[in-house]
Design an enzyme around this catalytic site. Sequence first.
Site, PDB file in Angstrom:
ATOM      1  N   CYS A 132      18.812  -0.688  25.856  1.00 36.20           N
ATOM      2  CA  CYS A 132      18.719  -2.086  25.401  1.00 36.20           C
ATOM      3  C   CYS A 132      18.233  -2.221  23.950  1.00 36.20           C
ATOM      4  CB  CYS A 132      17.794  -2.876  26.333  1.00 36.20           C
ATOM      5  SG  CYS A 132      16.401  -1.928  26.973  1.00 36.20           S
ATOM      6  N   HIS A 245      13.602  -8.363  23.960  1.00 35.94           N
ATOM      7  CA  HIS A 245      12.932  -7.402  23.093  1.00 35.94           C
ATOM      8  C   HIS A 245      13.002  -7.926  21.655  1.00 35.94           C
ATOM      9  CE1 HIS A 245      12.959  -4.810  26.459  1.00 35.94           C
ATOM     10  NE2 HIS A 245      13.879  -3.931  26.111  1.00 35.94           N
TER      11      HIS A 245
HETATM   12  O1  25A Z   1      16.610   5.643  35.257  1.00 39.54           O
HETATM   13  P1  25A Z   1      16.762   4.594  34.233  1.00 39.54           P
HETATM   14  O2  25A Z   1      18.140   4.575  33.647  1.00 39.54           O
HETATM   15  O3  25A Z   1      15.728   4.722  33.130  1.00 39.54           O
HETATM   16  O4  25A Z   1      16.555   3.178  34.960  1.00 39.54           O
HETATM   17  C1  25A Z   1      15.395   2.852  35.784  1.00 39.54           C
HETATM   18  C2  25A Z   1      15.433   1.429  36.293  1.00 39.54           C
HETATM   19  O5  25A Z   1      15.622   0.593  35.155  1.00 39.54           O
HETATM   20  C3  25A Z   1      16.427  -0.504  35.552  1.00 39.54           C
HETATM   21  C4  25A Z   1      16.724  -0.447  37.032  1.00 39.54           C
HETATM   22  O6  25A Z   1      15.696  -1.190  37.774  1.00 39.54           O
HETATM   23  C5  25A Z   1      16.567   1.042  37.259  1.00 39.54           C
HETATM   24  O7  25A Z   1      16.284   1.306  38.588  1.00 39.54           O
HETATM   25  N1  25A Z   1      17.564  -0.388  34.692  1.00 39.54           N
HETATM   26  C6  25A Z   1      18.639   0.408  34.723  1.00 39.54           C
HETATM   27  N2  25A Z   1      19.418   0.240  33.660  1.00 39.54           N
HETATM   28  C7  25A Z   1      18.786  -0.700  32.906  1.00 39.54           C
HETATM   29  C8  25A Z   1      19.051  -1.315  31.679  1.00 39.54           C
HETATM   30  N3  25A Z   1      20.132  -1.014  30.946  1.00 39.54           N
HETATM   31  C9  25A Z   1      17.622  -1.090  33.579  1.00 39.54           C
HETATM   32  N4  25A Z   1      16.799  -2.002  33.092  1.00 39.54           N
HETATM   33  C10 25A Z   1      17.104  -2.558  31.913  1.00 39.54           C
HETATM   34  N5  25A Z   1      18.182  -2.227  31.226  1.00 39.54           N
HETATM   35  P2  25A Z   1      15.925  -2.558  38.599  1.00 39.54           P
HETATM   36  O8  25A Z   1      14.697  -2.797  39.376  1.00 39.54           O
HETATM   37  O9  25A Z   1      16.416  -3.642  37.751  1.00 39.54           O
HETATM   38  O10 25A Z   1      17.117  -2.238  39.577  1.00 39.54           O
HETATM   39  C11 25A Z   1      17.022  -1.311  40.540  1.00 39.54           C
HETATM   40  C12 25A Z   1      18.322  -1.425  41.342  1.00 39.54           C
HETATM   41  O11 25A Z   1      18.638  -0.139  41.810  1.00 39.54           O
HETATM   42  C13 25A Z   1      18.785  -0.184  43.215  1.00 39.54           C
HETATM   43  N6  25A Z   1      18.423   1.045  43.885  1.00 39.54           N
HETATM   44  C14 25A Z   1      17.234   1.667  43.870  1.00 39.54           C
HETATM   45  N7  25A Z   1      17.273   2.778  44.643  1.00 39.54           N
HETATM   46  C15 25A Z   1      18.546   2.832  45.144  1.00 39.54           C
HETATM   47  C16 25A Z   1      19.277   1.730  44.650  1.00 39.54           C
HETATM   48  N8  25A Z   1      20.546   1.514  44.989  1.00 39.54           N
HETATM   49  C17 25A Z   1      21.153   2.398  45.815  1.00 39.54           C
HETATM   50  N9  25A Z   1      20.530   3.468  46.342  1.00 39.54           N
HETATM   51  C18 25A Z   1      19.236   3.713  46.026  1.00 39.54           C
HETATM   52  N10 25A Z   1      18.588   4.779  46.574  1.00 39.54           N
HETATM   53  C19 25A Z   1      17.862  -1.273  43.657  1.00 39.54           C
HETATM   54  O12 25A Z   1      18.252  -1.775  44.892  1.00 39.54           O
HETATM   55  C20 25A Z   1      18.059  -2.290  42.570  1.00 39.54           C
HETATM   56  O13 25A Z   1      19.227  -3.045  42.853  1.00 39.54           O
HETATM   57  P3  25A Z   1      17.144  -2.069  46.063  1.00 39.54           P
HETATM   58  O14 25A Z   1      17.848  -1.979  47.343  1.00 39.54           O
HETATM   59  O15 25A Z   1      15.943  -1.147  45.848  1.00 39.54           O
HETATM   60  O16 25A Z   1      16.720  -3.550  45.933  1.00 39.54           O
HETATM   61  C21 25A Z   1      15.766  -3.955  45.151  1.00 39.54           C
HETATM   62  C22 25A Z   1      15.245  -5.132  45.922  1.00 39.54           C
HETATM   63  O17 25A Z   1      14.218  -4.671  46.797  1.00 39.54           O
HETATM   64  C23 25A Z   1      12.945  -4.993  46.299  1.00 39.54           C
HETATM   65  N11 25A Z   1      12.224  -3.706  46.202  1.00 39.54           N
HETATM   66  C24 25A Z   1      12.230  -2.867  45.175  1.00 39.54           C
HETATM   67  N12 25A Z   1      11.458  -1.807  45.462  1.00 39.54           N
HETATM   68  C25 25A Z   1      10.981  -1.986  46.729  1.00 39.54           C
HETATM   69  C26 25A Z   1      11.478  -3.201  47.213  1.00 39.54           C
HETATM   70  N13 25A Z   1      11.187  -3.657  48.424  1.00 39.54           N
HETATM   71  C27 25A Z   1      10.397  -2.919  49.207  1.00 39.54           C
HETATM   72  N14 25A Z   1       9.883  -1.754  48.817  1.00 39.54           N
HETATM   73  C28 25A Z   1      10.151  -1.245  47.603  1.00 39.54           C
HETATM   74  N15 25A Z   1       9.624  -0.058  47.234  1.00 39.54           N
HETATM   75  C29 25A Z   1      13.176  -5.698  44.983  1.00 39.54           C
HETATM   76  O18 25A Z   1      12.327  -6.801  44.851  1.00 39.54           O
HETATM   77  C30 25A Z   1      14.615  -6.137  45.040  1.00 39.54           C
HETATM   78  O19 25A Z   1      14.725  -7.416  45.633  1.00 39.54           O
HETATM   79  O1  L14 Z   2      17.139   3.727  29.198  1.00 35.21           O
HETATM   80  O2  L14 Z   2      11.396   0.202  30.652  1.00 35.21           O
HETATM   81  O3  L14 Z   2      18.159   1.837  29.393  1.00 35.21           O
HETATM   82  O4  L14 Z   2      12.112  -1.239  29.200  1.00 35.21           O
HETATM   83  C1  L14 Z   2      15.913   0.523  29.633  1.00 35.21           C
HETATM   84  C2  L14 Z   2      14.654  -0.201  29.942  1.00 35.21           C
HETATM   85  C3  L14 Z   2      14.733   2.681  30.081  1.00 35.21           C
HETATM   86  C4  L14 Z   2      13.473   1.898  30.382  1.00 35.21           C
HETATM   87  C5  L14 Z   2      17.165   2.546  29.560  1.00 35.21           C
HETATM   88  C6  L14 Z   2      12.238  -0.195  29.842  1.00 35.21           C
HETATM   89  C7  L14 Z   2      15.992   1.874  30.249  1.00 35.21           C
HETATM   90  C8  L14 Z   2      13.459   0.624  29.590  1.00 35.21           C
END
Ligand code: 25A
Ligand code: L14
Length: 339
Positions: A132, A245
């Site tokens: 981002c 941001h």
């Molecule tokens: O690894 P990275 O690339 O650095 O990214 C890390 C995280 O950053 C976000 C995203 O988080 C990601 O997980 N992200 C990714 N790209 C991004 C970007 N470009 C970015 N953020 C900004 N810019 P997120 O919280 O936005 O989204 C997470 C989604 O991933 C799904 N997920 C997680 N584990 C999964 C999975 N899907 C499939 N299989 C898996 N094993 C997750 O789905 C969410 O859609 P979910 O089912 O976990 O639903 C979230 C819902 O459930 C609640 N919840 C979350 N954690 C828990 C929970 N409820 C109970 N217990 C929990 N532990 C949430 O409130 C939501 O309603």
């Molecule tokens: O690599 O925590 O796109 O604000 C973007 C959101 C990493 C984490 C990525 C954050 C993510 C970041």
Amino acid sequence: MARDFSVAVVGATGAVGRTMIRVLEERDFPVREVRFLASERSEGKELLFRGEKICVQRLDHNSFDGVDIAIFSAGAERSLIFAPSAARAGAVVVDNSSAWRMDPEVPLVVPEVNPHAISGYKTKGIIANPNCSTIQMVVALKPLYDCARIRRIVVSTYQAVSGSGQKAITELEEQVRAWVDGRSSEPRVYPHQIAFNCLPQIDIFQENGYTREEMKMVNETRKIMEDPEIRVTATTVRVPVFYSHSEAVNVEFEKKISASEARELLSAAPGVKVVDDPLHSIYPLALDAAGQDLVFVGRIREDISQANGLDLWVVADNIRKGAATNAVQIAEVLAERYL
Ligand code: 25A
Ligand code: L14
């Protein structure tokens, strides 16, 4: 564009995934069928798409039969495992995570900057959406680069908690409430309290003393701008802001570019809005950028410490242009020109 597409959203229930669904609706993406995928926690939950309830399915290796475009935002671990399955099933993946960005066989795309790179998707069937903080910076810098070529960038970021997902948004809310009530509240998502604080750490530290977020800005900027010689140094800071941001960007160019030239170039640039009337206290603000798709640029001024330098203040909604909107824009170019 005659065709309609079957589109899967992976991580559909997350902060980014939910916004992707809204952006697909708003931009009237040519959808024939949508499939919303997430973890078993969200299985059976219903999300609306164009007024219709769509049941969230559990992500597995068979989720992608018949899918044309799969947009992933479920974290890097999930993308590493499931993007190849989606590609094998014939889908083109647009991946929001950091998993594939620096793979030389995967294009890293910001449609305002390097849309031509999308053609490289054929090798692996994957296109990466940049970080981002990088997206908003390169959208603002590309028009200036094309005029005067960039030698070096010094950037400091002020990043919203929504970047770390819904759980971090909740953590900031809870810490603010606890502080007002005179209670203490243990940090869970971040290593320290984020309410009323600034944390000079985003993602984990690397051996060179930079964080991974900072090195993403270095490496991804070079790849997207297709110039491995640009020198970049970044300090990325988490601030108690929900959405958008902000970035203080200092740029050194090969030749001089005046503040008024820069203002003119940026006013004509795609995806940019110049907001720069400092005498009336008008400049880009996180609260104003939230919910918008543009990159806002202001405080445009010549750097008094060097010959060919500019300083800028760059603000964008990290969940929209920084993630969901950029991914849908990539899918649009893909659909129009390649599928
Ligand atoms: O690894 P990275 O690339 O650095 O990214 C890390 C995280 O950053 C976000 C995203 O988080 C990601 O997980 N992200 C990714 N790209 C991004 C970007 N470009 C970015 N953020 C900004 N810019 P997120 O919280 O936005 O989204 C997470 C989604 O991933 C799904 N997920 C997680 N584990 C999964 C999975 N899907 C499939 N299989 C898996 N094993 C997750 O789905 C969410 O859609 P979910 O089912 O976990 O639903 C979230 C819902 O459930 C609640 N919840 C979350 N954690 C828990 C929970 N409820 C109970 N217990 C929990 N532990 C949430 O409130 C939501 O309603
Ligand atoms: O690599 O925590 O796109 O604000 C973007 C959101 C990493 C984490 C990525 C954050 C993510 C970041």
